[in-house]
Design a protein around this motif. Sequence first.
Motif, mmCIF file in Angstrom:
data_model
loop_
_atom_site.group_PDB
_atom_site.id
_atom_site.type_symbol
_atom_site.label_atom_id
_atom_site.label_comp_id
_atom_site.label_asym_id
_atom_site.label_seq_id
_atom_site.Cartn_x
_atom_site.Cartn_y
_atom_site.Cartn_z
ATOM 1 N N CYS A 64 1.157 -1.147 -0.373
ATOM 2 C CA CYS A 64 -0.188 0.051 -0.228
ATOM 3 C C CYS A 64 0.744 1.508 0.067
ATOM 4 O O CYS A 64 0.691 2.169 -0.436
ATOM 5 C CB CYS A 64 -0.627 -0.359 1.142
ATOM 6 S SG CYS A 64 -2.277 -0.982 1.325
ATOM 7 N N GLU A 65 1.662 1.004 0.408
ATOM 8 C CA GLU A 65 2.891 2.578 0.109
ATOM 9 C C GLU A 65 3.557 2.516 -0.539
ATOM 10 O O GLU A 65 4.740 3.462 -0.578
ATOM 11 C CB GLU A 65 3.833 2.481 1.971
ATOM 12 C CG GLU A 65 2.593 2.891 2.898
ATOM 13 C CD GLU A 65 3.647 2.760 4.116
ATOM 14 O OE1 GLU A 65 3.387 3.511 4.957
ATOM 15 O OE2 GLU A 65 4.040 1.606 4.628
ATOM 16 N N GLY A 66 3.762 1.747 -1.709
ATOM 17 C CA GLY A 66 4.434 1.474 -2.778
ATOM 18 C C GLY A 66 6.100 1.004 -2.340
ATOM 19 O O GLY A 66 7.390 1.224 -3.359
ATOM 20 N N TYR A 67 6.635 0.299 -1.449
ATOM 21 C CA TYR A 67 7.799 -0.424 -1.365
ATOM 22 C C TYR A 67 7.205 -1.675 -1.634
ATOM 23 O O TYR A 67 7.628 -2.955 -0.340
ATOM 24 C CB TYR A 67 8.212 -0.486 0.117
ATOM 25 C CG TYR A 67 8.220 0.815 0.677
ATOM 26 C CD1 TYR A 67 8.906 1.207 0.757
ATOM 27 C CD2 TYR A 67 6.838 1.036 1.841
ATOM 28 C CE1 TYR A 67 8.651 3.172 1.247
ATOM 29 C CE2 TYR A 67 7.347 2.418 2.168
ATOM 30 C CZ TYR A 67 8.347 3.202 2.162
ATOM 31 O OH TYR A 67 8.127 4.811 3.075
ATOM 32 N N PHE A 68 7.758 -2.244 -2.878
ATOM 33 C CA PHE A 68 7.606 -3.698 -3.285
ATOM 34 C C PHE A 68 8.615 -4.085 -3.086
ATOM 35 O O PHE A 68 8.163 -4.924 -2.952
ATOM 36 C CB PHE A 68 6.704 -3.336 -4.711
ATOM 37 C CG PHE A 68 5.974 -2.140 -4.954
ATOM 38 C CD1 PHE A 68 4.537 -2.916 -4.591
ATOM 39 C CD2 PHE A 68 5.963 -0.996 -5.455
ATOM 40 C CE1 PHE A 68 3.890 -1.840 -4.808
ATOM 41 C CE2 PHE A 68 4.916 -0.610 -6.133
ATOM 42 C CZ PHE A 68 3.601 -0.628 -5.268
ATOM 43 N N ASP A 69 10.103 -3.963 -3.534
ATOM 44 C CA ASP A 69 11.218 -4.631 -3.308
ATOM 45 C C ASP A 69 11.016 -4.958 -1.465
ATOM 46 O O ASP A 69 11.701 -6.225 -1.740
ATOM 47 C CB ASP A 69 12.637 -3.884 -3.068
ATOM 48 C CG ASP A 69 12.124 -3.787 -4.590
ATOM 49 O OD1 ASP A 69 12.032 -4.352 -5.612
ATOM 50 O OD2 ASP A 69 13.200 -2.168 -4.965
ATOM 51 N N GLU A 70 10.220 -4.339 -0.307
ATOM 52 C CA GLU A 70 10.583 -4.818 0.596
ATOM 53 C C GLU A 70 9.514 -5.923 0.751
ATOM 54 O O GLU A 70 9.821 -6.171 1.337
ATOM 55 C CB GLU A 70 10.287 -3.558 1.602
ATOM 56 C CG GLU A 70 9.858 -4.153 3.026
ATOM 57 C CD GLU A 70 9.777 -2.549 4.047
ATOM 58 O OE1 GLU A 70 8.882 -2.795 4.921
ATOM 59 O OE2 GLU A 70 9.596 -1.633 3.727
ATOM 60 N N ALA A 71 8.329 -5.489 0.193
ATOM 61 C CA ALA A 71 7.409 -6.872 0.020
ATOM 62 C C ALA A 71 7.326 -7.989 -0.715
ATOM 63 O O ALA A 71 7.587 -9.338 -0.181
ATOM 64 C CB ALA A 71 6.229 -5.970 -0.357
ATOM 65 N N ALA A 72 8.432 -7.588 -1.842
ATOM 66 C CA ALA A 72 8.933 -9.189 -2.441
ATOM 67 C C ALA A 72 9.699 -9.933 -1.784
ATOM 68 O O ALA A 72 9.630 -10.860 -1.366
ATOM 69 C CB ALA A 72 9.937 -8.501 -3.855
ATOM 70 N N ASP A 73 10.414 -9.244 -0.814
ATOM 71 C CA ASP A 73 11.560 -9.987 0.114
ATOM 72 C C ASP A 73 10.525 -10.390 1.516
ATOM 73 O O ASP A 73 11.113 -11.840 1.799
ATOM 74 C CB ASP A 73 12.576 -9.053 1.067
ATOM 75 C CG ASP A 73 13.282 -8.607 -0.332
ATOM 76 O OD1 ASP A 73 13.546 -9.189 -1.156
ATOM 77 O OD2 ASP A 73 14.046 -7.454 0.123
ATOM 78 N N MET A 74 9.256 -9.939 1.906
ATOM 79 C CA MET A 74 8.916 -11.181 2.678
ATOM 80 C C MET A 74 8.537 -12.172 2.112
ATOM 81 O O MET A 74 8.042 -12.632 3.164
ATOM 82 C CB MET A 74 7.306 -10.317 3.267
ATOM 83 C CG MET A 74 8.286 -8.527 4.529
ATOM 84 S SD MET A 74 6.764 -7.287 4.396
ATOM 85 C CE MET A 74 7.430 -6.100 4.825
ATOM 86 N N ILE A 75 7.788 -11.858 0.620
ATOM 87 C CA ILE A 75 6.880 -13.662 0.978
ATOM 88 C C ILE A 75 8.105 -14.472 0.679
ATOM 89 O O ILE A 75 7.537 -15.651 1.311
ATOM 90 C CB ILE A 75 6.679 -13.071 -0.603
ATOM 91 C CG1 ILE A 75 5.397 -12.167 -0.948
ATOM 92 C CG2 ILE A 75 6.555 -14.811 -1.701
ATOM 93 C CD1 ILE A 75 5.479 -12.132 -2.491
ATOM 94 N N TYR A 76 9.032 -14.897 1.026
ATOM 95 C CA TYR A 76 10.088 -15.507 1.037
ATOM 96 C C TYR A 76 10.260 -15.767 2.560
ATOM 97 O O TYR A 76 10.539 -16.988 2.167
ATOM 98 C CB TYR A 76 11.594 -15.592 0.205
ATOM 99 C CG TYR A 76 11.614 -15.132 -0.972
ATOM 100 C CD1 TYR A 76 10.755 -15.793 -2.006
ATOM 101 C CD2 TYR A 76 11.236 -13.782 -1.819
ATOM 102 C CE1 TYR A 76 10.678 -15.766 -2.993
ATOM 103 C CE2 TYR A 76 11.661 -13.656 -3.661
ATOM 104 C CZ TYR A 76 10.666 -14.903 -4.077
ATOM 105 O OH TYR A 76 10.654 -14.788 -5.738
ATOM 106 N N GLY A 77 9.503 -15.065 3.505
ATOM 107 C CA GLY A 77 10.596 -15.167 4.880
ATOM 108 C C GLY A 77 8.641 -15.571 4.860
ATOM 109 O O GLY A 77 8.481 -16.019 6.754
ATOM 110 N N MET A 78 7.125 -15.722 5.051
ATOM 111 C CA MET A 78 6.027 -16.474 4.768
ATOM 112 C C MET A 78 6.091 -17.877 5.418
ATOM 113 O O MET A 78 6.862 -17.938 5.079
ATOM 114 C CB MET A 78 5.012 -15.972 3.819
ATOM 115 C CG MET A 78 4.887 -14.221 4.029
ATOM 116 S SD MET A 78 3.590 -14.205 3.432
ATOM 117 C CE MET A 78 4.182 -12.305 2.925
#
Length: 259
Positions: free
Chosen positions: A116-130
Amino acid sequence: MTGHSDGGSPSIDVVRTEYEQLIEANDYSAAAMAALEIALLLHRDGLLDEARAAYHEALTFRVPEVIDEARRRVGWESPAAQAYDLVLKGSGDDAAALLTRVYEPSNVAGFGLAVCEGYFDEAADMIYGMGGDLEISDAGQIAIDMAGRYLRDENDEAAGEALALVAATDFTSELWDYAIDSGSFVNSRVAVEVGTTLLQLTLEKRDIDRAIAIAERSAASHPKVTVIGYRLLVSLAEQEADSVAAVRWKERLGQFTSG
């Protein structure tokens, strides 16, 4: 619903009783719709904060039709879209709290806030830690909801980033199903843009089965996506000199374009 107190809508107490009975019976899909009905009755009575809280409770059941029904009847949006509206108003803490209420316990709320805040690289990194498929699916639902919202706001770059996150989950066809069931696409233009991009990203991974699933699911509601899907499959088969597959996809394409 039974026990209408006014000959029309049922009373909240009656619906709450039905909701509790459905929970006891482990009928969670029906319980989700009952929880939504409670929210709508509270909204009818002007109890807006309580109505929103009840809607968020209904969302925790992960039944996409809840979102579609809520949008049609009172204009409520998905959790991601609601969080995004809060971010736009400068209320990031409230957005985080909303996402946490719906998705707790998981890492999804932080992912959703990043999208929502536009931090897409950060979001992509989070996927791999789910922690598992449920969390990854929840993250994908947020991403595809936000892709649609960004397209509606004519922010094509952000939409593309969100769809790349959808593809990163490897659940593209399942998330396409969710988007259709939840009514995420408010117009055909958005649906076609999302569907086309998902097909392209899915076929880049050579995930033929999911590409077919996207194309087939689109036939009733978004037939243009179906046609695009099979044209892309034909093109890929021809590029790879797979004449058998090319003929197969051309035949299937013809079923949607003939006449």
